[in-house]
Enzyme design. Structure first.
Site, PDB file in Angstrom:
ATOM      1  N   SER A   1      46.470 -17.074   8.491  1.00 10.76           N
ATOM      2  CA  SER A   1      47.875 -17.217   8.489  1.00 10.76           C
ATOM      3  C   SER A   1      48.264 -15.624   8.357  1.00 10.76           C
ATOM      4  O   SER A   1      47.612 -14.666   7.915  1.00 10.76           O
ATOM      5  CB  SER A   1      48.523 -17.850   7.491  1.00 10.76           C
ATOM      6  OG  SER A   1      49.925 -17.658   7.386  1.00 10.76           O
TER       7      SER A   1
ATOM      8  N   TYR B   1      50.017 -20.008  -1.549  1.00 11.53           N
ATOM      9  CA  TYR B   1      49.752 -20.095  -0.252  1.00 11.53           C
ATOM     10  C   TYR B   1      49.165 -18.962   0.501  1.00 11.53           C
ATOM     11  O   TYR B   1      48.236 -18.713   1.198  1.00 11.53           O
ATOM     12  CB  TYR B   1      51.008 -20.913   0.686  1.00 11.53           C
ATOM     13  CG  TYR B   1      50.383 -20.836   2.140  1.00 11.53           C
ATOM     14  CD1 TYR B   1      49.795 -21.919   2.489  1.00 11.53           C
ATOM     15  CD2 TYR B   1      51.024 -20.075   3.017  1.00 11.53           C
ATOM     16  CE1 TYR B   1      49.234 -22.034   3.963  1.00 11.53           C
ATOM     17  CE2 TYR B   1      50.490 -19.760   4.485  1.00 11.53           C
ATOM     18  CZ  TYR B   1      49.962 -21.203   4.735  1.00 11.53           C
ATOM     19  OH  TYR B   1      49.519 -21.203   6.067  1.00 11.53           O
TER      20      TYR B   1
END
Length: 256
Positions: free
Chosen positions: A144, A157
């Site tokens: 990501s 995350y």
């Protein structure tokens, strides 16, 4: 079973980027393994789409956080389809928490995210490697832009995706020259999952990110899938790279 047909395992592929990737592989004539943890009906819908391109498929229920599930998925792939040419570690999870709320995350939150986002990917690589080496295969890990920017749904995350990106580079070293290992770092993706967690904020967040990007666009799952296919199949001299697909958001920080 036609063992001459190339096979791709895509974890977390009952919807979103994983599903789009399976379909893209199938369009190229590849057999595909469609993995789901809970969404059985959606996984079989994706299987029907893939089969329409004349390929063989395997739908596999498995939680990549469990080592025994990862081993079984690889073994079932070999037993059903005969080979593994590409592994796409797409399965992921998150925990939403405002960055300023340090009390909002605890040890278990980090452990839960790392078990899926990092350890799950490692376990899949571990079990698939002997078969990937036989065919000079490829691995693509889905990270990501949070791994680069430090901004995402939570600190836990972003940290897990940072670990996955670093592990991608380490694996590229460890598995060379037989296996190429690369990663994709998507930005905002227009998925049902994204809409679900943003709720009423979805359109406003999407528009703000589009405004902050160079090309005023955010990605569809198919856009990310094409990047995955490129690294897995076409980029035959590329390894140890992280491909950012974010519409130019990161390089246009001045507008954010």
């Amino acid at each position: 079973m036609n063992i001459d047909t190339k096979t791709a395992i895509v974890t977390g592929s009952s919807s979103g980027v994983g599903a789009a990737s399976c379909i893209e592989f199938a369009k190229r004539g590849w057999n595909v393994v469609i993995n789901y943890s809970q969404n059985k009906s959606e996984a079989y819908k994706i299987e029907d789409t893939c089969k329409s391109f004349g390929v063989d498929t395997l739908v596999c229920q498995a939680n990549v956080a469990k080592e025994e599930d990862c081993k079984r998925m690889v073994e079932d792939t070999i037993n059903s389809l005969g080979r593994i040419d590409v592994l796409v570690n797409n399965a992921g999870t998150t925990r939403f928490c405002d960055y300023g709320n340090l009390e909002g995350l605890d040890k278990k939150d980090f452990q839960d995210l790392y078990e899926v986002n990092v350890i799950g990917a490692y376990q899949m690589v571990k079990f698939a490697t002997p078969y990937l080496k036989k065919v000079n295969g490829a691995i693509v890990n889905i990270s990501s832009i949070s791994a680069i920017s430090g901004v995402g749904s939570s600190i836990a995350y972003a940290a897990s995706k940072g670990a996955l990106s670093t592990m991608t580079l380490s694996l590229a070293h460890a598995l060379a020259p037989e296996i190429r290992v690369n990663g994709v770092c998507p930005g905002f993706i227009q998925t049902r999952w994204t809409k679900g967690f943003l709720g009423d904020r979805y359109e406003s967040v999407k528009k703000s990110i589009e405004k902050a990007s160079l090309i005023n666009k955010t990605s569809l799952p198919e856009d990310i899938a094409r990047g995955i296919i490129y690294l897995a199949v076409d980029a035959v001299t590329t390894s140890g790279q992280l491909l950012t697909i974010d519409g130019g958001q990161l390089v246009n920080q001045g507008k954010i």
